[in-house]
Enzyme design. Structure first.
Site, PDB file in Angstrom:
ATOM      1  CE  LYS A  71       4.758   9.918  10.558  1.00 37.26           C
ATOM      2  NZ  LYS A  71       5.860  10.347  11.442  1.00 37.26           N
ATOM      3  CB  SER A 147       4.030  12.252  14.133  1.00 35.00           C
ATOM      4  OG  SER A 147       5.278  12.038  13.470  1.00 35.00           O
ATOM      5  CB  SER A 171       7.908  11.148  15.261  1.00 35.43           C
ATOM      6  OG  SER A 171       7.740  12.478  15.659  1.00 35.43           O
TER       7      SER A 171
END
Length: 501
Positions: A71, A147, A171
């Site tokens: 990520k 996210s 997230s």
């Protein structure tokens, strides 16, 4: 290896092929790149790829040679960009590996790129200005969650079998739910956040992964857990590897069910029906299930305000540090409206309010701990609704201040955040899907502090009782014709994932 074959295996299965000499890590990397080239134009999950520089040791590493994505926040890879989904950090290059990156390398993973995140991980949808919206492979007009939406969409679409994710408000679990994946948020202190993110959101954030099989997440967590010297949080070590727990049937569990969230947000009918089906499955497996009310330890508005204080104060500190390092202004040219509003709100948070918010965090942790003295687990929907159309989260958000944005985030994801605040482990399991649309619906299970073992046992049992690996999304790298295709229409049945039935 052709992509249609590559997507049939999970990470452990691919590593076993490498260890046996049936395929090389270079061949797996080529298949992953081909898969990314096929699906990424439709979902915008992967923001950058690069030639692998890892030297995997497949005979010693359980994930040796497996392609992997990180990520774009929370982990640093030396010589590679980490832009945090923000124009403020555009072009920022890490000078050294973070602790977690070193462990990914030692696990044998071959990191080939990075995935999209909400700006500064400051939301539960992945629609940053910097690289545009990530789309849900099950329905590209819908959100992939956030996210960690980029990682989840990439795994769901078959680019890689497992990817890095973080979780500070859900997230990791929210994108897992939206994309039909397994995602476990570890206990606070289970995985080191260092050296740069020790107090990321004051202990609310943790590192983890999203995967298509339970065993992949268990094996990876075994490789990345344990503290580094000086870490501010340390979780108790498990008595056996998590990978061993996945195949170990759980004893009959006492599971409480919370169908309606704290704060009054109502669970929609499709999710409520999915929850009922999950309860029936649990009872058929011999578990005792009962509806419960759970004391959060704080009123909902008090809880929201405490989170607003912790989130925005941490955000302001991170933004100031980035701006000073990169020599950039903090304004609308570098930050999105909700992030900029959060920054200004955080600048005004005083020390006394911050300490009060920490006290509320600890009250929530103690209150949930009392619940787990009576019940083994708590079951909730991961989200109260199906994946929403793109743009839903940010509609009218430019009018919100920092606290108003946090209130909206928690209203859309009321089930997940309490376990970040408490620091306890929780997982989203893709047990079922919406009957009408075929969209995945994740169910969240939470356990007491340090008890990931209990979650992995149940997850393994659910995976065997209600397999999800035969469900593939509309945008899928593996096709029926032996090459890379992108399926159209709604989600459809697909191949298994290279693990024993």
């Amino acid at each position: 290896m052709r992509v249609a074959e590559y997507v049939k295996f999970d990470a452990v299965g691919l590593a076993e092929l490498v260890a046996k000499g049936e395929v090389t890590s270079a061949e797996l990397e080529a298949a992953a790149r081909e898969a990314a080239e096929a699906v990424n134009p439709r979902i915008n999950a992967v923001v950058e790829t690069w030639p692998a520089d890892d030297e995997p040791h497949p005979r010693r590493a359980p994930l040796g040679g497996v392609p992997f994505l990180i990520k774009d926040i929370g982990v640093a890879m030396a010589g590679r960009r980490t832009e945090m989904g923000s124009r403020l950090a555009a072009g920022n290059v890490a000078s050294a590996d973070s602790f977690l990156m070193r462990r990914f390398r030692r696990a044998g993973l071959v990191t080939i790129g990075r995935t999209a995140t909400a700006e500064m991980a400051y939301g539960v949808t992945t629609e940053p200005v910097l690289y545009g919206a990530t789309r849900n492979p099950w329905d590209p007009e819908r959100s992939a969650g956030g996210s960690s939406g980029g990682s989840a969409a990439a795994v769901a679409a078959g680019v890689v079998p497992i990817a890095h994710a973080t979780d500070a408000v859900g997230s990791l679990r929210i994108p897992a739910s939206c994309n039909g994946l397994f995602g476990l948020k570890p206990t606070r202190g289970r995985v080191s956040m260092g050296p740069d993110f020790d107090e990321m959101f004051s202990g609310l954030a943790v590192q983890g992964s999203v995967s298509r099989t339970v065993r992949d997440s268990a094996v990876l967590l075994d490789r990345i857990r344990r503290p580094e010297p000086g870490d501010p949080y340390v979780a108790p070590e498990p008595s056996r590897p998590y990978a061993a727990e996945v195949t170990r049937p759980p004893d009959p569990l006492r599971i409480g069910v919370l169908a309606q969230a704290w704060g009054g947000r109502r669970t929609t009918a499709p999710v409520a029906h999915a929850l009922s089906r999950t309860v029936c499955l649990l009872e058929a497996l011999g578990h005792r299930v009962a509806e419960v009310q759970v004391d959060l330890g704080a009123g909902w508005e008090e809880f929201v305000q405490a989170n607003a204080v912790l989130w925005t104060a941490n955000l302001a500190s991170s933004v100031d540090r980035l701006a000073a390092t990169l020599g950039r202004p903090v304004d609308s040219s570098t930050l999105e409206p909700v992030t900029l509003a959060g920054y200004h709100y955080g600048q005004r948070v005083g020390a006394a309010r911050f300490v009060t918010a920490l006290g509320i965090r600890n009250r929530v942790a103690r209150s949930l701990a009392r619940y787990f003295d009576t019940y083994d687990m708590l079951l909730t929907p991961t989200l109260p609704e199906l994946p929403v159309p793109l743009g839903t989260h940010t509609e009218g958000a430019e009018a919100l201040d920092g606290a108003g944005w946090i209130g909206r985030v928690l209203e859309r994801s009321p089930f997940t955040t309490p376990f970040n605040v408490a620091g306890t482990p929780a997982m989203s399991v893709p047990v079922t899907a919406d009957v009408e649309t075929g969209l995945p619906i994740g169910m969240q299970f939470a356990a007491g502090y340090g008890l990931e073992c209990r979650l992995f046992r149940l997850a393994g049992q659910l995976e065997q009782a209600s397999p999800w690996s035969d469900r593939t999304p509309a945008v899928w790298a593996g096709g029926a014709f032996g090459g890379v295709v992108m399926a159209g229409g709604s989600g459809r049945p697909g191949p298994g994932l290279g693990r024993p039935g």
